[in-house]
Design an enzyme around this catalytic site. Sequence first.
Site, PDB file in Angstrom:
ATOM      1  N   ARG A 197       0.832  -1.214   0.000  1.00  0.00           N
ATOM      2  CA  ARG A 197       0.000   0.000   0.000  1.00  0.00           C
ATOM      3  C   ARG A 197       0.868   1.267   0.000  1.00  0.00           C
ATOM      4  NH1 ARG A 197      -0.531   4.747   2.575  1.00  0.00           N
ATOM      5  NH2 ARG A 197      -0.007   3.713   4.519  1.00  0.00           N
ATOM      6  N   ASP A 198       1.553   1.542   1.097  1.00  0.00           N
ATOM      7  CA  ASP A 198       2.306   2.799   1.168  1.00  0.00           C
ATOM      8  C   ASP A 198       3.472   2.773   0.193  1.00  0.00           C
ATOM      9  OD1 ASP A 198       2.763   5.333   2.061  1.00  0.00           O
ATOM     10  OD2 ASP A 198       3.457   4.797   4.060  1.00  0.00           O
ATOM     11  N   HIS A 215       5.882   5.051  12.365  1.00  0.00           N
ATOM     12  CA  HIS A 215       5.807   4.945  10.895  1.00  0.00           C
ATOM     13  C   HIS A 215       6.784   5.988  10.335  1.00  0.00           C
ATOM     14  CE1 HIS A 215       3.301   4.426   7.082  1.00  0.00           C
ATOM     15  NE2 HIS A 215       3.926   5.560   6.829  1.00  0.00           N
ATOM     16  N   HIS A 230       9.340   7.457   7.496  1.00  0.00           N
ATOM     17  CA  HIS A 230       9.861   7.521   6.133  1.00  0.00           C
ATOM     18  C   HIS A 230      11.335   7.914   6.250  1.00  0.00           C
ATOM     19  CE1 HIS A 230       6.112   7.161   3.632  1.00  0.00           C
ATOM     20  NE2 HIS A 230       5.592   7.265   4.840  1.00  0.00           N
ATOM     21  N   CYS A 251       4.084   9.584  -0.433  1.00  0.00           N
ATOM     22  CA  CYS A 251       2.644   9.852  -0.438  1.00  0.00           C
ATOM     23  C   CYS A 251       2.360  10.845  -1.545  1.00  0.00           C
ATOM     24  CB  CYS A 251       2.205  10.413   0.916  1.00  0.00           C
ATOM     25  SG  CYS A 251       0.481  10.922   0.921  1.00  0.00           S
ATOM     26  N   ASN A 296       9.238   4.575   2.720  1.00  0.00           N
ATOM     27  CA  ASN A 296       9.195   4.098   4.104  1.00  0.00           C
ATOM     28  C   ASN A 296      10.528   3.444   4.410  1.00  0.00           C
ATOM     29  OD1 ASN A 296       6.295   3.757   2.913  1.00  0.00           O
ATOM     30  ND2 ASN A 296       6.045   3.878   5.122  1.00  0.00           N
TER      31      ASN A 296
HETATM   32  P1  HMG Z   1     -14.220  13.649  -1.069  1.00  0.00           P
HETATM   33  O1  HMG Z   1     -14.310  14.118  -2.486  1.00  0.00           O
HETATM   34  O2  HMG Z   1     -14.152  14.694   0.001  1.00  0.00           O
HETATM   35  O3  HMG Z   1     -15.407  12.637  -0.737  1.00  0.00           O
HETATM   36  O4  HMG Z   1     -12.943  12.695  -0.980  1.00  0.00           O
HETATM   37  P2  HMG Z   1     -16.964  12.876  -0.727  1.00  0.00           P
HETATM   38  O5  HMG Z   1     -17.493  12.092   0.418  1.00  0.00           O
HETATM   39  O6  HMG Z   1     -17.304  14.345  -0.834  1.00  0.00           O
HETATM   40  O7  HMG Z   1     -17.475  12.153  -2.079  1.00  0.00           O
HETATM   41  C1  HMG Z   1     -17.191  12.665  -3.398  1.00  0.00           C
HETATM   42  C2  HMG Z   1     -17.213  11.515  -4.395  1.00  0.00           C
HETATM   43  O8  HMG Z   1     -16.175  10.579  -4.071  1.00  0.00           O
HETATM   44  C3  HMG Z   1     -18.505  10.722  -4.390  1.00  0.00           C
HETATM   45  O9  HMG Z   1     -18.727  10.236  -5.722  1.00  0.00           O
HETATM   46  C4  HMG Z   1     -18.185   9.546  -3.515  1.00  0.00           C
HETATM   47  O10 HMG Z   1     -18.977   8.420  -3.754  1.00  0.00           O
HETATM   48  C5  HMG Z   1     -16.733   9.281  -3.862  1.00  0.00           C
HETATM   49  P3  HMG Z   1     -19.866  10.853  -6.645  1.00  0.00           P
HETATM   50  O11 HMG Z   1     -21.124  10.653  -5.870  1.00  0.00           O
HETATM   51  O12 HMG Z   1     -19.509  12.311  -6.804  1.00  0.00           O
HETATM   52  O13 HMG Z   1     -19.755  10.039  -7.904  1.00  0.00           O
HETATM   53  N1  HMG Z   1     -16.039   8.637  -2.745  1.00  0.00           N
HETATM   54  C6  HMG Z   1     -15.288   7.520  -2.852  1.00  0.00           C
HETATM   55  N2  HMG Z   1     -14.961   6.748  -3.900  1.00  0.00           N
HETATM   56  C7  HMG Z   1     -14.186   5.655  -3.665  1.00  0.00           C
HETATM   57  N3  HMG Z   1     -13.735   5.330  -2.421  1.00  0.00           N
HETATM   58  C8  HMG Z   1     -14.045   6.078  -1.357  1.00  0.00           C
HETATM   59  C9  HMG Z   1     -14.845   7.228  -1.546  1.00  0.00           C
HETATM   60  N4  HMG Z   1     -15.324   8.166  -0.706  1.00  0.00           N
HETATM   61  C10 HMG Z   1     -16.036   9.013  -1.440  1.00  0.00           C
HETATM   62  N5  HMG Z   1     -13.590   5.718  -0.143  1.00  0.00           N
HETATM   63  C11 HMG Z   1     -11.528  11.051   0.047  1.00  0.00           C
HETATM   64  C12 HMG Z   1     -12.490  12.217   0.265  1.00  0.00           C
HETATM   65  C13 HMG Z   1     -10.847  10.753   1.368  1.00  0.00           C
HETATM   66  C14 HMG Z   1     -12.316   9.848  -0.443  1.00  0.00           C
HETATM   67  C15 HMG Z   1     -10.473  11.476  -1.005  1.00  0.00           C
HETATM   68  O14 HMG Z   1      -9.877  12.673  -0.585  1.00  0.00           O
HETATM   69  C16 HMG Z   1      -9.397  10.441  -1.237  1.00  0.00           C
HETATM   70  O15 HMG Z   1      -9.662   9.406  -1.816  1.00  0.00           O
HETATM   71  N6  HMG Z   1      -8.145  10.688  -0.794  1.00  0.00           N
HETATM   72  C17 HMG Z   1      -7.053   9.742  -0.973  1.00  0.00           C
HETATM   73  C18 HMG Z   1      -6.078   9.918   0.129  1.00  0.00           C
HETATM   74  C19 HMG Z   1      -5.008   8.855   0.089  1.00  0.00           C
HETATM   75  O16 HMG Z   1      -5.246   7.698  -0.186  1.00  0.00           O
HETATM   76  N7  HMG Z   1      -3.771   9.281   0.421  1.00  0.00           N
HETATM   77  C20 HMG Z   1      -2.666   8.399   0.547  1.00  0.00           C
HETATM   78  C21 HMG Z   1      -2.753   7.562   1.795  1.00  0.00           C
HETATM   79  S1  HMG Z   1      -2.380   8.439   3.325  1.00  0.00           S
HETATM   80  C22 HMG Z   1      -0.689   8.237   3.548  1.00  0.00           C
HETATM   81  O17 HMG Z   1      -0.030   7.765   2.660  1.00  0.00           O
HETATM   82  C23 HMG Z   1      -0.070   8.568   4.868  1.00  0.00           C
HETATM   83  C24 HMG Z   1       0.236   7.326   5.727  1.00  0.00           C
HETATM   84  O18 HMG Z   1       1.087   6.425   5.040  1.00  0.00           O
HETATM   85  C25 HMG Z   1       0.916   7.720   7.042  1.00  0.00           C
HETATM   86  C26 HMG Z   1       2.072   8.680   6.812  1.00  0.00           C
HETATM   87  O19 HMG Z   1       3.051   8.346   6.184  1.00  0.00           O
HETATM   88  O20 HMG Z   1       1.911   9.811   7.271  1.00  0.00           O
HETATM   89  C27 HMG Z   1      -1.057   6.580   6.078  1.00  0.00           C
HETATM   90 MG    MG Z   2       3.357   6.620   4.931  1.00  0.00          MG
END
Ligand code: HMG
Ligand code: MG
Length: 285
Positions: free
Chosen positions: A13-14, A205, A207, A238, A247
Amino acid sequence: MAEFVRIHEVGPRDGLQNEKRIISAPDKIRLVDMLSACGFEKIEVTSFVRADWVPQMADGAEVMAGIIRRPGTLYTALTPNLRGYEAARMARADEVAVFASASEGFSRRNINCSIAESFQRFAPLLDKAAADGVPVRGYISCVVDCPYDGPTPPVRVAGVAARLLELGCVEISLGDTIGSGTPERVAAMLDAVLEKVPAGRLAGHFHDTNGRALDNIAVSLERGLRVFDAAAGGLGGCPYAPGAEGNVATGKTVDHLAVLGFETRIDRVRLAEAEAFARSLRGER
Ligand code: HMG
Ligand code: MG
């Protein structure tokens, strides 16, 4: 007997989420299967997020359906909201993870809402997961620095951690998302968090952008943490954290923990094979 430290393998994933070249589902499945053979208790396989935000993770359901589940390994997925949770459940995720930020700038860019709003999105997910008997992990990003807001005050991290614990998260993973943490700053952050959350509920966690991840693991061990996230081959970054490097690599972490006298119960030979394969998936940057 050496004390056990659990490595939470986040490579599929990450590690892969930021790769520009789309990696095929069969290759992702192969990586997870190779990691399963290493003996990890938990492998973070994918995320159920918007495909237009993180295209690399769009095949989460296919990957989850294709992996061979090793008894003794839990297969986990990142879920930002109830919709993501439902998709993860359909895909038979054993555990899910919500992901918050300790900084407003990153919260907005990564999950399109404020920190307070993110808790409102997580609450129904945690209620549903509790009813289903599914454990939920909570990530906090930017626990040291934020690429948008600058340094993060440790007390802010502690506040977010306390709230995630209150919501029902079983474990809280503290993310140095851009890898700028030094042992001194990580220690100050941990000291603040430990006033609210016991060490047994925390994970580190790190990086490895500045090559300090192992030092940051060491100060975390001194403070009682016994769970660390790592990615096979040191892949990662990310998409919403410019400059974030990979990571900390799993093999390097396993070796370092062994030197420090800890046991990880990971098959080092199989891990070397999985890491070589993980690195071969890396495209041009
Ligand atoms: P949003 O646009 O605010 O969501 O996105 P919404 O609730 O307003 O919905 C808008 C549309 O998105 C709708 O579709 C929903 O159905 C759809 P429409 O009706 O317009 O056709 N929707 C979704 N579709 C698929 N899967 C879902 C989902 N939710 C709503 N779950 C959201 C908010 C969070 C979904 C968006 O901003 C997003 O997908 N962000 C991705 C963030 C991400 O994955 N980042 C990387 C991971 S975090 C990371 O790496 C850090 C970590 O490793 C720790 C570290 O290192 O710090 C964890
Ligand atoms: Mg991370």
